[in-house]
Scaffold this active site. Structure first.
Site, PDB file in Angstrom:
ATOM      1  N   ARG A 124      66.281   4.489  14.901  1.00 18.87           N
ATOM      2  CA  ARG A 124      66.272   4.570  16.391  1.00 18.87           C
ATOM      3  C   ARG A 124      67.647   4.328  16.998  1.00 18.87           C
ATOM      4  O   ARG A 124      67.778   3.950  18.158  1.00 18.87           O
ATOM      5  CB  ARG A 124      65.254   3.609  16.997  1.00 18.87           C
ATOM      6  N   LYS A 146      77.510  13.736  23.673  1.00 15.75           N
ATOM      7  CA  LYS A 146      76.566  14.793  23.290  1.00 15.75           C
ATOM      8  C   LYS A 146      76.686  14.993  21.776  1.00 15.75           C
ATOM      9  O   LYS A 146      77.793  15.283  21.291  1.00 15.75           O
ATOM     10  CB  LYS A 146      76.942  16.114  23.965  1.00 15.75           C
ATOM     11  N   GLU A 188      90.480  24.192  25.326  1.00 15.18           N
ATOM     12  CA  GLU A 188      89.638  23.206  26.029  1.00 15.18           C
ATOM     13  C   GLU A 188      90.474  22.380  27.017  1.00 15.18           C
ATOM     14  O   GLU A 188      90.014  22.049  28.106  1.00 15.18           O
ATOM     15  CB  GLU A 188      88.903  22.288  25.036  1.00 15.18           C
ATOM     16  N   LYS A 229      87.924  14.202  31.056  1.00 18.24           N
ATOM     17  CA  LYS A 229      86.524  14.406  30.634  1.00 18.24           C
ATOM     18  C   LYS A 229      85.701  13.149  30.880  1.00 18.24           C
ATOM     19  O   LYS A 229      84.557  13.234  31.341  1.00 18.24           O
ATOM     20  CB  LYS A 229      86.435  14.862  29.170  1.00 18.24           C
ATOM     21  N   GLU A 239      74.319  15.701  32.436  1.00 18.54           N
ATOM     22  CA  GLU A 239      74.512  17.074  32.903  1.00 18.54           C
ATOM     23  C   GLU A 239      73.459  17.494  33.931  1.00 18.54           C
ATOM     24  O   GLU A 239      72.855  18.563  33.845  1.00 18.54           O
ATOM     25  CB  GLU A 239      74.556  18.065  31.729  1.00 18.54           C
ATOM     26  N   ARG A 243      78.617  17.678  35.509  1.00 17.22           N
ATOM     27  CA  ARG A 243      79.115  17.860  34.135  1.00 17.22           C
ATOM     28  C   ARG A 243      79.116  19.321  33.710  1.00 17.22           C
ATOM     29  O   ARG A 243      79.873  19.715  32.825  1.00 17.22           O
ATOM     30  CB  ARG A 243      78.285  17.005  33.171  1.00 17.22           C
ATOM     31  N   ASN A 247      81.397  23.613  31.382  1.00 19.58           N
ATOM     32  CA  ASN A 247      81.009  24.860  30.698  1.00 19.58           C
ATOM     33  C   ASN A 247      81.849  26.053  31.139  1.00 19.58           C
ATOM     34  O   ASN A 247      81.596  27.178  30.709  1.00 19.58           O
ATOM     35  CB  ASN A 247      79.529  25.170  30.970  1.00 19.58           C
ATOM     36  N   HIS A 250      82.512  29.134  29.038  1.00 19.88           N
ATOM     37  CA  HIS A 250      81.704  29.055  27.822  1.00 19.88           C
ATOM     38  C   HIS A 250      80.499  29.989  27.812  1.00 19.88           C
ATOM     39  O   HIS A 250      80.081  30.430  26.749  1.00 19.88           O
ATOM     40  CB  HIS A 250      81.265  27.613  27.564  1.00 19.88           C
ATOM     41  N   HIS A 254      80.387  32.127  24.596  1.00 19.35           N
ATOM     42  CA  HIS A 254      79.301  32.127  23.603  1.00 19.35           C
ATOM     43  C   HIS A 254      78.748  33.532  23.406  1.00 19.35           C
ATOM     44  O   HIS A 254      78.429  33.936  22.296  1.00 19.35           O
ATOM     45  CB  HIS A 254      78.161  31.206  24.055  1.00 19.35           C
ATOM     46  N   HIS A 267      85.819  30.376  18.171  1.00 27.03           N
ATOM     47  CA  HIS A 267      85.208  29.867  19.407  1.00 27.03           C
ATOM     48  C   HIS A 267      86.259  29.803  20.520  1.00 27.03           C
ATOM     49  O   HIS A 267      86.031  30.250  21.640  1.00 27.03           O
ATOM     50  CB  HIS A 267      84.617  28.481  19.131  1.00 27.03           C
TER      51      HIS A 267
END
Ligand code: NAD
Length: 362
Positions: A124, A146, A188, A229, A239, A243, A247, A250, A254, A267
């Site tokens: 946990r 994340k 980034e 960030k 998010e 937040r 993206n 992105h 993607h 990427h």
């Protein structure tokens, strides 16, 4: 310039932690309370990093050597999987890693996401410490909590928010990073620059691909990106809104990557191409001035971020975009800029314009 250079405090939800940026200071970092207070330490280390820096890492252990257990990971993206994680969790049991243990991930974003997921799910949740070894992992993936693994049907499908107990960005690791991997991190940082981090934009403008790798410049870039960030994540950990400006570039990126079957385009290259397309579309929509669009294009060119000959299948990219999990209700929503440093979310670009720009640029 060896040793600790910057310490940045971060908080999210109820947790707070430090991000350390320095050069060749792993031994000092391993002397921190977050590390030494653990009863047993599970290192998940990239096989490549083990080969290149195994001796450096083991020499840095000092007093924690006796309670350290090493689990080497073949850090291909396909191994950032649920099945591979299960195997590691069983190894933790075999080595009696308990709730007073800590996981330390040493590698790029693949290892960081994987180690964070294993730590977050094990018993946990036990603490995770990130030791990012790529520029992308230093400026982006190690920050914000994340963590996720892939399923065969898609990337990052099974995940958690699990904030790290400590992040150790040791620039020494970047010495062996390939030029393309380095550029993936620059993309980034550039993204941060475009959505509000002016200082990063200026730093990128003052440097080029060679000079930015110097310790002074790169430590400034990493710490600025990290500060930016963390400032976003602190205000919107889960998010719910803000937040999602992270993206930027992105959604298209993607779709470009998947339209190419994840072959022949990295990427970072796909996201950079996505940014270039959006900048041009924004210019034509009257959101960006010619001066602003030229400023961004000059940076994309200076760092060689968008490869020539991408040869995109526009219809295929459009189809993949519709499947992007960030889009809801069947609409393709973007983060756009109404001026450099001024992102706004959930925006549309007219389909015809998007297709035209994509065909012209790539
Ligand atoms: N959690 C987040 O918020 C977040 C954000 C962005 C990306 N990600 C994830 O991060 C991953 C991408 O991370 P990445 O770009 O670091 O890629 P990566 O982890 O795949 O590393 C890229 C390559 O560099 C090699 N490498 C790592 N460190 C090196 C070093 N110091 N010297 C030489 N080679 C080295 C690796 O072996 C690998 O081949 C993806 O899985 C993506 O989903 C997560």
């Amino acid at each position: 310039m060896d040793g600790l250079i910057h310490t940045i405090g971060a908080s999210a939800g109820t947790s707070s932690y430090d991000i350390l940026v320095g050069n060749s200071f792993l031994h000092d970092a391993f002397g921190r309370r977050e590390v030494t207070s653990a009863e047993r330490i599970a290192f998940i280390i990239s096989a490549r990093i083990e080969g290149l820096y195994g001796e450096y890492v083991r020499t840095a252990l000092g007093d924690i050597r006796g309670k350290s257990f090493f689990f080497t990971m073949d850090d291909r993206e396909e191994n950032k999987s649920y099945i591979y994680a299960e195997r590691f969790l069983e190894k933790f049991i075999a080595e009696k890693i308990n709730r007073k243990g800590v996981v330390i991930g040493i590698g790029g974003g693949v290892v960081g996401d994987f180690a964070g997921f294993c730590a977050g799910a094990y018993m946990r949740g036990i603490p995770v410490i990130h030791v990012p070894t790529t520029l992308l992992a230093m400026v982006d993936s190690s920050i914000g909590g994340k963590v996720a693994v892939n399923l065969t049907v898609g990337k990052n499908i099974v995940g958690l928010f699990h904030q790290p107990a400590l992040v150790v960005s040791d620039l020494h690791f970047l010495e062996s990073l390939s030029e393309q991997e380095f550029k993936n991190g620059i993309v980034e940082s550039l993204k941060h620059g475009l959505i509000g981090d002016d200082a990063t934009l200026e730093l990128l403008e003052e440097n080029d691909l060679r000079s930015i790798r110097g310790v002074e410049a790169i430590s400034a870039l990493v710490s600025r990106s990290v500060r930016f960030k963390t400032s976003i994540v602190e205000r919107d950990e889960r998010e719910a809104g803000l937040r999602s400006i992270l993206n930027f570039g992105h959604t298209l990126g993607h779709a470009i990557e998947s339209s190419k079957g994840y072959r022949g385009v990295s990427h970072g290259q796909a996201v950079a191409a996505g940014m270039q397309i959006k900048i041009e579309a924004s210019r034509r929509m009257g959101l960006l001035t010619d001066y602003e669009a030229n400023r961004v294009n000059a940076l994309l060119k200076r760092y060689g971020l968008v490869p020539g000959g991408l040869d995109l299948d526009v219809e295929m990219v459009m189809r993949h975009m519709e499947f992007d999990k960030k889009n809801f209700g069947g609409e393709v929503n973007f983060v756009l800029l109404k001026g450099i440093g001024k992102p706004f979310i959930n925006q549309r670009i007219p389909v015809d314009l998007l297709k035209r720009v994509m065909a012209e640029i790539c």
